[in-house]
Each structure stands twice: as C-alpha cells, then as structure tokens.
Write a protein that holds these residues in place. Structure first.
Motif, PDB file in Angstrom:
ATOM      1  N   ASN A 171      20.995 -10.719  -2.871  1.00 40.90           N
ATOM      2  CA  ASN A 171      21.291  -9.283  -2.982  1.00 40.90           C
ATOM      3  C   ASN A 171      20.161  -8.436  -3.544  1.00 40.90           C
ATOM      4  O   ASN A 171      20.179  -7.215  -3.387  1.00 40.90           O
ATOM      5  CB  ASN A 171      22.546  -9.090  -3.838  1.00 40.90           C
ATOM      6  CG  ASN A 171      23.795  -9.595  -3.149  1.00 40.90           C
ATOM      7  OD1 ASN A 171      24.324  -8.942  -2.260  1.00 40.90           O
ATOM      8  ND2 ASN A 171      24.252 -10.777  -3.532  1.00 40.90           N
ATOM      9  N   HIS A 172      19.181  -9.036  -4.205  1.00 34.38           N
ATOM     10  CA  HIS A 172      18.058  -8.269  -4.734  1.00 34.38           C
ATOM     11  C   HIS A 172      17.097  -7.959  -3.589  1.00 34.38           C
ATOM     12  O   HIS A 172      16.604  -8.867  -2.924  1.00 34.38           O
ATOM     13  CB  HIS A 172      17.343  -9.067  -5.828  1.00 34.38           C
ATOM     14  CG  HIS A 172      16.289  -8.293  -6.541  1.00 34.38           C
ATOM     15  ND1 HIS A 172      15.271  -8.900  -7.241  1.00 34.38           N
ATOM     16  CD2 HIS A 172      16.060  -6.949  -6.662  1.00 34.38           C
ATOM     17  CE1 HIS A 172      14.475  -7.984  -7.772  1.00 34.38           C
ATOM     18  NE2 HIS A 172      14.938  -6.792  -7.430  1.00 34.38           N
ATOM     19  N   VAL A 173      16.837  -6.689  -3.350  1.00 33.99           N
ATOM     20  CA  VAL A 173      16.038  -6.280  -2.190  1.00 33.99           C
ATOM     21  C   VAL A 173      14.920  -5.333  -2.621  1.00 33.99           C
ATOM     22  O   VAL A 173      15.024  -4.644  -3.639  1.00 33.99           O
ATOM     23  CB  VAL A 173      16.913  -5.572  -1.121  1.00 33.99           C
ATOM     24  CG1 VAL A 173      17.928  -6.545  -0.540  1.00 33.99           C
ATOM     25  CG2 VAL A 173      17.599  -4.337  -1.701  1.00 33.99           C
ATOM     26  N   PRO A 174      13.834  -5.287  -1.857  1.00 29.92           N
ATOM     27  CA  PRO A 174      12.810  -4.269  -2.104  1.00 29.92           C
ATOM     28  C   PRO A 174      13.315  -2.897  -1.666  1.00 29.92           C
ATOM     29  O   PRO A 174      14.096  -2.789  -0.726  1.00 29.92           O
ATOM     30  CB  PRO A 174      11.647  -4.730  -1.223  1.00 29.92           C
ATOM     31  CG  PRO A 174      12.301  -5.490  -0.109  1.00 29.92           C
ATOM     32  CD  PRO A 174      13.508  -6.151  -0.718  1.00 29.92           C
ATOM     33  N   LEU A 175      12.873  -1.870  -2.353  1.00 32.21           N
ATOM     34  CA  LEU A 175      13.188  -0.492  -1.962  1.00 32.21           C
ATOM     35  C   LEU A 175      12.121   0.429  -2.530  1.00 32.21           C
ATOM     36  O   LEU A 175      11.851   0.401  -3.734  1.00 32.21           O
ATOM     37  CB  LEU A 175      14.562  -0.063  -2.486  1.00 32.21           C
ATOM     38  CG  LEU A 175      14.923   1.427  -2.311  1.00 32.21           C
ATOM     39  CD1 LEU A 175      14.968   1.808  -0.838  1.00 32.21           C
ATOM     40  CD2 LEU A 175      16.246   1.750  -2.997  1.00 32.21           C
ATOM     41  N   PHE A 176      11.493   1.206  -1.655  1.00 31.52           N
ATOM     42  CA  PHE A 176      10.625   2.275  -2.128  1.00 31.52           C
ATOM     43  C   PHE A 176      10.802   3.498  -1.240  1.00 31.52           C
ATOM     44  O   PHE A 176      11.252   3.403  -0.099  1.00 31.52           O
ATOM     45  CB  PHE A 176       9.146   1.840  -2.182  1.00 31.52           C
ATOM     46  CG  PHE A 176       8.454   1.742  -0.844  1.00 31.52           C
ATOM     47  CD1 PHE A 176       7.921   2.873  -0.214  1.00 31.52           C
ATOM     48  CD2 PHE A 176       8.302   0.518  -0.221  1.00 31.52           C
ATOM     49  CE1 PHE A 176       7.278   2.784   1.004  1.00 31.52           C
ATOM     50  CE2 PHE A 176       7.663   0.413   1.002  1.00 31.52           C
ATOM     51  CZ  PHE A 176       7.137   1.550   1.621  1.00 31.52           C
ATOM     52  N   ARG A 234       8.900   3.203  -6.567  1.00 27.61           N
ATOM     53  CA  ARG A 234       9.315   1.821  -6.362  1.00 27.61           C
ATOM     54  C   ARG A 234      10.537   1.529  -7.242  1.00 27.61           C
ATOM     55  O   ARG A 234      10.465   1.660  -8.466  1.00 27.61           O
ATOM     56  CB  ARG A 234       8.159   0.871  -6.692  1.00 27.61           C
ATOM     57  CG  ARG A 234       6.940   1.138  -5.841  1.00 27.61           C
ATOM     58  CD  ARG A 234       5.709   0.365  -6.304  1.00 27.61           C
ATOM     59  NE  ARG A 234       5.281   0.704  -7.670  1.00 27.61           N
ATOM     60  CZ  ARG A 234       4.652   1.828  -8.002  1.00 27.61           C
ATOM     61  NH1 ARG A 234       4.384   2.757  -7.087  1.00 27.61           N
ATOM     62  NH2 ARG A 234       4.286   2.061  -9.257  1.00 27.61           N
ATOM     63  N   PHE A 235      11.619   1.111  -6.595  1.00 29.32           N
ATOM     64  CA  PHE A 235      12.868   0.833  -7.301  1.00 29.32           C
ATOM     65  C   PHE A 235      13.034  -0.684  -7.364  1.00 29.32           C
ATOM     66  O   PHE A 235      13.474  -1.326  -6.405  1.00 29.32           O
ATOM     67  CB  PHE A 235      14.028   1.523  -6.593  1.00 29.32           C
ATOM     68  CG  PHE A 235      13.809   3.010  -6.443  1.00 29.32           C
ATOM     69  CD1 PHE A 235      14.054   3.867  -7.512  1.00 29.32           C
ATOM     70  CD2 PHE A 235      13.287   3.541  -5.267  1.00 29.32           C
ATOM     71  CE1 PHE A 235      13.821   5.232  -7.392  1.00 29.32           C
ATOM     72  CE2 PHE A 235      13.047   4.899  -5.139  1.00 29.32           C
ATOM     73  CZ  PHE A 235      13.298   5.748  -6.209  1.00 29.32           C
ATOM     74  N   THR A 236      12.637  -1.247  -8.484  1.00 26.75           N
ATOM     75  CA  THR A 236      12.494  -2.701  -8.576  1.00 26.75           C
ATOM     76  C   THR A 236      13.804  -3.419  -8.874  1.00 26.75           C
ATOM     77  O   THR A 236      13.832  -4.648  -8.891  1.00 26.75           O
ATOM     78  CB  THR A 236      11.459  -3.060  -9.658  1.00 26.75           C
ATOM     79  OG1 THR A 236      11.869  -2.480 -10.915  1.00 26.75           O
ATOM     80  CG2 THR A 236      10.090  -2.520  -9.277  1.00 26.75           C
ATOM     81  N   GLU A 262       0.831  -1.208   0.000  1.00 30.42           N
ATOM     82  CA  GLU A 262       0.000   0.000   0.000  1.00 30.42           C
ATOM     83  C   GLU A 262       0.863   1.256   0.000  1.00 30.42           C
ATOM     84  O   GLU A 262       0.626   2.196  -0.777  1.00 30.42           O
ATOM     85  CB  GLU A 262      -0.914  -0.003   1.225  1.00 30.42           C
ATOM     86  CG  GLU A 262      -1.746   1.263   1.371  1.00 30.42           C
ATOM     87  CD  GLU A 262      -2.506   1.330   2.686  1.00 30.42           C
ATOM     88  OE1 GLU A 262      -3.054   2.406   2.992  1.00 30.42           O
ATOM     89  OE2 GLU A 262      -2.532   0.312   3.416  1.00 30.42           O
ATOM     90  N   HIS A 263       1.875   1.289   0.853  1.00 30.90           N
ATOM     91  CA  HIS A 263       2.713   2.476   0.939  1.00 30.90           C
ATOM     92  C   HIS A 263       3.659   2.577  -0.255  1.00 30.90           C
ATOM     93  O   HIS A 263       3.989   3.688  -0.691  1.00 30.90           O
ATOM     94  CB  HIS A 263       3.474   2.484   2.260  1.00 30.90           C
ATOM     95  CG  HIS A 263       2.606   2.826   3.425  1.00 30.90           C
ATOM     96  ND1 HIS A 263       2.445   4.115   3.884  1.00 30.90           N
ATOM     97  CD2 HIS A 263       1.817   2.051   4.213  1.00 30.90           C
ATOM     98  CE1 HIS A 263       1.603   4.120   4.905  1.00 30.90           C
ATOM     99  NE2 HIS A 263       1.212   2.881   5.129  1.00 30.90           N
ATOM    100  N   ALA A 264       4.077   1.435  -0.800  1.00 29.50           N
ATOM    101  CA  ALA A 264       4.916   1.466  -1.990  1.00 29.50           C
ATOM    102  C   ALA A 264       4.166   2.072  -3.172  1.00 29.50           C
ATOM    103  O   ALA A 264       4.743   2.832  -3.974  1.00 29.50           O
ATOM    104  CB  ALA A 264       5.395   0.058  -2.335  1.00 29.50           C
ATOM    105  N   GLU A 265       2.892   1.747  -3.281  1.00 31.84           N
ATOM    106  CA  GLU A 265       2.090   2.275  -4.388  1.00 31.84           C
ATOM    107  C   GLU A 265       1.935   3.794  -4.304  1.00 31.84           C
ATOM    108  O   GLU A 265       1.678   4.452  -5.315  1.00 31.84           O
ATOM    109  CB  GLU A 265       0.716   1.608  -4.410  1.00 31.84           C
ATOM    110  CG  GLU A 265       0.733   0.147  -4.819  1.00 31.84           C
ATOM    111  CD  GLU A 265       1.231  -0.058  -6.245  1.00 31.84           C
ATOM    112  OE1 GLU A 265       0.924   0.801  -7.102  1.00 31.84           O
ATOM    113  OE2 GLU A 265       1.941  -1.052  -6.482  1.00 31.84           O
TER     114      GLU A 265
END
Length: 448
Positions: free
Chosen positions: A295-300, A39-41, A32-35
C-alpha cells in the motif's frame, strides 16, 4: 494553468524509487521531476489492488463506497467528467481491464484507450466450452493451460500493452491538444508481473538475458511454490522488476519531453502508483493485501511553486481533489479526499488516517492506518495490529497488547462503515465479462 497530466504506474513499490532511497538508479526521470515538485513520502493506496485503488484515484472514494468496487456507480463522479464539463480536452490511456469501460471508467473522456478486446474465436470457444462441457473437462483444460506456464514457461498471450506503445498513443493526444485546456491520464502496466522487460534494460541488472518463457515460469514459482524460491531466483526476479521500472521510467521521460515541447513549462504533473507488491516478505507474492509493502506508493506533484518533501499521511483519494483544486475547479461533493494544496501552501492537513476495505468470497477485509499503527480486520480470518514505529516490516502482530489503541482504531472503522453504508448504490453490479477479458485478468494474477 490549464494543462494537467496524471501518470500512474501499476505495482510500483515506493521502496524501489530513487527519491524514496532506493540504491539502484532505476527511476532517473521520476526522481528528476519529483525534485522539482512536492514529494509526499507517506502516501498510501486505500487497498493494495487495482480495482480497489482506482476508485480513489479517479473518483475520490474508498473502495467499498457507492456499492463497492465491482463497478463505478452512476452516482460517482469521475475526474475526467469534472475536467470535461469544465471545457478541457480529456484523454485516458491504459491497458488494465479493471479500469476499462466495462467497469464504468469510460465516462468523460474525449479519447479513451483501454485495450479491451473484441470477442475472438478463442473467447467464443471458451464460452461454448463453459456451456457444453462438464466441470471435470473444464478443470482438466485449465490445469493443462496452467501446466504449460508452470513447467514450460509458455507465454499464453498478451497481458497488457507495453509502455512504448502506451507512450506513443499519449504523445499523439498531447500533440493534438497543444492549444486546448487539457487533462491527460496515462497508466503503465509494465511493472506488473509477469516481468518481460526489453533486453537492453535487462542488461543493466543481469549478466544474461532472461527469456520471456523463463520469466513466466519463475513468476509461477513465486505464486505456487514460494518456499521453493532460491536466493538466486529471488534476485533474478528483483532484477527483472527493476528492469521493468527503468523501462517504464524511460518511456515516461519520452512522454514528458514531448509534453514540454508541446505544452511548455506551465503544466501540472502528478505521478503515483495504484499499489505496491509483495515479494515474499510475508510468505507470498502478489495479492490484494492490506500491509505496507502493498500500500505504500510514490506520489509527487510538480508544476506548482513548491519543491518540498512532506511526511504527512496521504491517501490516494486526495489526488483527484488536488488536481481539480490546482486549476481552480470545484471539488465535487461526492469526493472524500482533501486537496494537497492545503498541506503544501497553507500548512494545514485534515487527514488522520487511511482507511479502505474490500469484500470477496471470504467476507469483508478492512484496515485503518494512522501515523503509528496499522489495524487489519478480517471477517473470517484473524485480525492483526502492527506498531509501525517499532515494526515497519509488520512482522509482529501485537493485537491484544494495546487495548486502548485497538479500541480507538476499531471505532474509526465503525465510522467508516457508516459512511460506506450512507453511500450505498443500487446500480452497481458485477459486469458480465467476456472470456477474453477474464483470461487476461487471470494471466495477470487477478481473480476475475
């Protein structure tokens, strides 16, 4: 804007997050907050391990710079110090001992909780044993200790502070800073193994609750006998992991509800993970490895005027620069990331790769990841090159098949090594950890 909240989650894989396409509804709050934000995928930790990743998140450098990842150097500048020097109230809350005051992370905070233990009677006994017992007896004691985990699943102690308690501490700080410029950082450990989620969250994914003893025993099997893990055990492990994520997500929601009540809508929120995790994709579980799943992580980032999605390559060293730049503060000269505001609001982005490495008893391990390739170089192990466009799971080592690509990537590593050498610091030494700290790190799967 004078309110900034940074939330980090230990060991959260990007592919277990809803807005990254995960089919299970485990991250409703995060999604919800990412939207609402950017968003850096294609965000990556520079090395997949807490003590290698947090120098980037909190000091804007890659792991081997300024004397390495053993301790934060006096020559490094913590994110908290920048905000504190600018007149912000600063609060940090976590329970991963690799980010504790003992490793130099306690600078610049008005309030800092790191759950570092006081020396207990058990710790004193371990110190006595180490001094007075010979190596054979100590090995027997340790093997007996490990046997209790492996065979009986005995819970050997407190690994970390649970998310609900961490949220309570952060909420108290948020309520106390409603009228002040504020920077708060909250790091949650629950998604790090061993997976011991509350029963109500287990019930969302499992027909029967898994006891703490059973979960700890299963964790040991993943570490010690990965080839013996059955399909049913594997699914149970994933179910427990997802239950921890959903528990963590709910506690983040509880924190953000209070933040919005106390701070209002005008605050900047950034959320990421320090690294992901291996679930036997390459034959092992855990470990500070240099492949995508680790190493692939979520980031927003939300709270600024953008809700776009970006697949440009981003490193976690870019996060501190982004946070201070977003509130109009100057980025320190000894940070080496870029502000994501350049990408979001100006359409410009300088980063062409994510580089990081670490040293251990086997020598140097380093990688360079560009949009299409990941080159992994070891001092005393075979190197590997993966073509991510054709092989996103990194199962086929094509080293030698693309000499021009390999040559170019090795040159980038050489340039980075020169940068590391130019920032060498003489004040960094491995801290003398108490036996309690060492034991807690071991039980989390770290080699202390």
């Amino acid at each position: 804007m004078d309110k900034v909240l940074l939330v980090t989650i230990d060991s959260l894989r990007a592919d277990h997050v809803g807005y990254h396409g995960y089919e299970r509804d485990v991250t409703p709050t995060i999604d919800e907050h990412a939207e609402r934000g950017s968003r850096f995928t294609n965000a990556h930790s520079h090395v997949g391990g807490t003590r290698f990743s947090f120098p980037g998140i909190l000091t804007g450098v890659t792991p081997m710079m300024y004397g390495g990842h053993e301790q934060i150097s006096a020559e490094q500048t913590l994110l908290s110090e920048v905000f504190h020097d600018a007149g912000y109230r600063t609060g940090g809350f976590h329970s991963n001992l690799y980010v504790s005051g003992q490793f130099g992370y306690d600078r610049g905070w008005d309030e800092f909780f790191d759950s570092a233990p006081d020396e207990s009677a058990t710790s004193k006994f371990r110190k006595w044993a180490k001094t007075n017992l010979d190596g054979v007896v100590l090995d027997v004691l340790k093997k007996g200790y490990d046997f209790l985990e492996s065979s009986q699943g005995m819970n050997v102690g407190s690994y970390h502070v649970p998310a609900d308690e961490m949220t309570d501490r952060a909420i108290e700080f948020v309520r106390d800073t409603a009228e002040d410029p504020t920077f708060a950082w909250v790091h949650y450990m629950d998604v790090h193994h061993p997976f011991l989620p509350p029963e109500e969250y287990q019930r969302e994914f499992l027909d029967e609750q898994v006891s703490h003893d059973e979960s700890i025993q299963l964790r040991r099997k993943f570490i010690e006998n990965p080839d013996g893990v059955t399909d049913e055990e594997y699914q149970t492990f994933i179910d427990l992991y997802d239950a921890e994520i959903k528990f963590n997500d709910a506690e983040i929601g509880r924190l953000l509800d209070v933040v919005e009540d106390e701070w209002g809508d005008d605050y900047l929120l950034a959320l990421t993970a320090d690294h992901g995790d291996h679930f036997l994709e390459h034959g092992y579980f855990g470990g500070a490895r240099l492949l995508e799943v680790k190493n692939h992580v979520p980031l927003f980032v939300s709270g600024w005027d953008d809700d776009g999605e970006y697949d440009d390559l981003v490193g976690l060293t870019d996060l501190p620069s982004t946070l201070v730049d977003s509130v109009g503060l100057e980025i320190p000269d000894n940070w080496f990331g870029y502000s994501l505001r350049d990408l979001v609001f100006d359409g410009e982005w300088e980063r062409t790769d994510v580089i990081g490495g670490y040293r251990d008893e086997d020598g140097e391990h380093i990688r360079v990841r560009d949009p299409a390739w990941n080159l992994v170089v070891h001092e005393n192990e075979p190197d590997a090159l993966y073509h991510l466009s054709d092989d996103p799971g990194e199962h086929e080592n094509v080293l030698g098949d693309h000499p021009d690509v390999e040559r170019q990537l090795r040159k980038r590593l050489d340039v980075h090594r020169q940068l590391v050498e130019s920032t060498t610091s003489e004040d960094v030494e491995r801290p003398d950890m108490s036996e309690d700290v060492k034991e807690r790190l071991r039980r989390l799967g770290y080699k202390e």
